[in-house]
Motif scaffolding. Structure first.
Motif, short mmCIF file in Angstrom:
data_model
loop_
_atom_site.label_atom_id
_atom_site.label_comp_id
_atom_site.label_asym_id
_atom_site.label_seq_id
_atom_site.Cartn_x
_atom_site.Cartn_y
_atom_site.Cartn_z
N ARG A 137 -89.75 -43.43 73.90
CA ARG A 137 -90.20 -42.84 75.17
C ARG A 137 -89.08 -42.86 76.21
N HIS A 138 -88.45 -44.00 76.38
CA HIS A 138 -87.34 -44.11 77.33
C HIS A 138 -86.23 -43.12 76.97
N GLN A 139 -85.90 -43.02 75.70
CA GLN A 139 -84.81 -42.15 75.28
C GLN A 139 -85.13 -40.68 75.49
N CYS A 140 -86.39 -40.30 75.28
CA CYS A 140 -86.80 -38.92 75.56
C CYS A 140 -86.63 -38.61 77.05
N PHE A 141 -87.14 -39.50 77.89
CA PHE A 141 -87.03 -39.29 79.33
C PHE A 141 -85.57 -39.24 79.77
N SER A 142 -84.71 -40.05 79.13
CA SER A 142 -83.29 -40.06 79.47
C SER A 142 -82.64 -38.72 79.14
N THR A 143 -82.99 -38.16 78.00
CA THR A 143 -82.45 -36.85 77.63
C THR A 143 -82.85 -35.80 78.65
N THR A 144 -84.12 -35.77 79.01
CA THR A 144 -84.57 -34.80 80.01
C THR A 144 -83.82 -34.98 81.32
N ARG A 145 -83.73 -36.21 81.77
CA ARG A 145 -83.07 -36.49 83.05
C ARG A 145 -81.63 -35.98 83.06
N GLU A 146 -80.90 -36.21 81.96
CA GLU A 146 -79.51 -35.80 81.93
C GLU A 146 -79.37 -34.28 81.80
N ILE A 147 -80.23 -33.64 81.04
CA ILE A 147 -80.19 -32.18 80.92
C ILE A 147 -80.51 -31.53 82.26
N VAL A 148 -81.51 -32.06 82.94
CA VAL A 148 -81.87 -31.54 84.27
C VAL A 148 -80.70 -31.67 85.23
N ARG A 149 -80.00 -32.80 85.16
CA ARG A 149 -78.84 -33.02 86.04
C ARG A 149 -77.72 -32.04 85.71
N LEU A 150 -77.42 -31.87 84.44
CA LEU A 150 -76.33 -30.98 84.04
C LEU A 150 -76.61 -29.52 84.39
N LEU A 151 -77.89 -29.14 84.35
CA LEU A 151 -78.26 -27.75 84.61
C LEU A 151 -78.75 -27.51 86.04
N ASN A 152 -78.78 -28.57 86.83
CA ASN A 152 -79.25 -28.46 88.22
C ASN A 152 -80.65 -27.84 88.32
N ILE A 153 -81.54 -28.27 87.45
CA ILE A 153 -82.91 -27.78 87.49
C ILE A 153 -83.63 -28.50 88.64
N PRO A 154 -84.23 -27.77 89.56
CA PRO A 154 -84.86 -28.40 90.74
C PRO A 154 -86.03 -29.31 90.37
N GLU A 155 -86.22 -30.33 91.17
CA GLU A 155 -87.39 -31.21 91.01
C GLU A 155 -88.66 -30.37 91.16
N GLY A 156 -89.62 -30.63 90.31
CA GLY A 156 -90.86 -29.88 90.34
C GLY A 156 -90.87 -28.67 89.43
N LYS A 157 -89.69 -28.32 88.90
CA LYS A 157 -89.60 -27.14 88.02
C LYS A 157 -89.58 -27.53 86.53
N TYR A 158 -89.74 -28.83 86.25
CA TYR A 158 -89.69 -29.29 84.86
C TYR A 158 -90.63 -30.46 84.68
N SER A 159 -90.98 -30.74 83.44
CA SER A 159 -91.80 -31.90 83.11
C SER A 159 -91.67 -32.21 81.63
N ASN A 160 -92.17 -33.37 81.23
CA ASN A 160 -92.17 -33.81 79.83
C ASN A 160 -93.58 -33.79 79.27
N SER A 161 -93.68 -33.58 77.97
CA SER A 161 -94.97 -33.72 77.28
C SER A 161 -94.69 -34.10 75.83
#
Length: 350
Positions: free
Chosen positions: A230-254
């Motif tokens: 779970r932690h590792q999945c969230f870490s991947t999302t967080r880093e991809i969002v940072r690299l792509l500058n995806i705005p907060e609220g425009k992404y989520s995990n499931s």
């Protein structure tokens, strides 16, 4: 591409049935579900559950699902893994083979092919093609590879590349793979990871008292994170969002592919029903737990997921393919091997 020592590379993936026949699905599902790291119950109870309840009812349905994605070359997962093998072989001098945890080519078959290609083999660099650590994926692949190695008394060493969820080269490859898709209008991007039971997360916790013990456990530093899916999945999302500058609220995990109670939430299928009612009409979805497209991405997400989302009032739905044979991903794999042969053990499992 000068080879150092007598090394070889083994790409390890999940596997597929040999065909879409109900009989082959019965064989495949039995091997898969009888794995004690997939269904982690005592053997006798697991045997009754799998052979008496799950497989007899699921084999035909699974065969029908596979039929929707099967190609003239066979299973997409096997075909794509072979393509990855060929692409990597172009970049490295070491022989490259593939092995599946379930089905064919088996681990033993892969070892034998490597020995045929390099009779004086001294070391196999095994790369489990799972970005994140989980009992039912990375752990079982490593344990099985080691078991066959011991059983057959092979003289070569086994070295494993560790989960690469936070490796900069993998993250760069994935983010650049995603980037072109963000040029189209979208309301939201959903990172849909394969689900696992919560008990697997707790069993993998070496501290015994961190994972799933608090709402913020994945954000609180702990040795448990080295094996926390779970932690590792969230870490991947967080880093991809940072690299792509995806705005907060425009992404989520499931989490997808749930079976039974107690699995990680939120559930992908439920979110796909809810999102249109929340004003999310144009959705991008990707499955970062996989590097190769397979039944769970092509049938469950690209087909059934789309039907669910559009049926609930969504207007546009696009699944971003897995990395498959993206050249940047192949470069990352070759880079790990090259770094290791040069003496860098950063990506090697301790």
């Amino acid at each position: 591409m000068t080879q150092t020592g007598k090394r070889a590379i083994l790409l390890m993936n999940l596997g597929s049935p040999d065909s879409i026949s109900t009989g082959d699905l019965h064989t495949y599902l039995t091997e898969f579900l009888m794995d004690k790291r997939v269904i982690d119950y005592p053997w006798l109870f697991r045997k009754i559950l799998v052979s008496g309840l799950i497989v007899p009812f699921r084999a035909k349905k699974s065969a029908e699902a596979y039929e929707t994605i099967w190609t003239k070359e066979g299973s997409p997962l096997i075909v794509l893994t072979r393509q990855l093998q060929a692409a990597l072989q172009q970049l490295v001098a070491e022989p490259v083979e593939i092995a599946m945890r379930y089905g064919h080519p088996s681990m033993e078959e892969a070892y034998q092919r490597l020995l045929q290609r390099e009779p004086q083999l001294e070391e196999v660099i095994a790369i489990p093609l799972y970005p994140h650590y989980a009992m039912a994926s990375y752990e079982t692949a490593v344990e099985y590879a080691q078991e066959i190695h011991r059983r057959k008394k092979y003289s070569f060493r086994l070295t494993f590349i560790k989960p690469f969820y936070n490796d900069s080269h993998y993250l760069q490859a994935l983010s650049e793979h995603i980037r072109p898709w963000l040029k189209q209008p979208y309301d939201h991007i959903l990172f849909s990871y394969h689900g696992v039971p919560g008990r697997h997360i707790r069993k993998s916790d070496p501290t015994g008292n961190h994972c799933l013990q608090s709402a913020g456990c994945c954000d609180t530093a702990s040795p448990a994170h080295a094996t926390c899916y779970r932690h590792q999945c969230f870490s991947t999302t967080r880093e991809i969002v940072r690299l792509l500058n995806i705005p907060e609220g425009k992404y989520s995990n499931s989490f997808q592919s749930r079976l039974g109670k107690g699995w990680l939430q939120p559930f992908t299928d439920i979110r796909l029903e809810e999102m249109p009612k929340e004003g999310i009409k144009k959705l991008l979805i990707l499955c970062p737990a996989f590097v190769s497209d397979c039944l769970e991405t092509l049938e469950e997400i690209a087909m059934r997921g789309k039907e669910t989302f559009l049926g609930a009032g969504g207007e546009e739905y696009a699944m971003i393919p897995c990395l498959n044979v993206d050249s940047r991903w192949v470069d990352a794999l070759a880079g790990w091997v090259g770094d290791y042969t040069a003496g860098d053990k950063t990506m090697i499992l301790d």
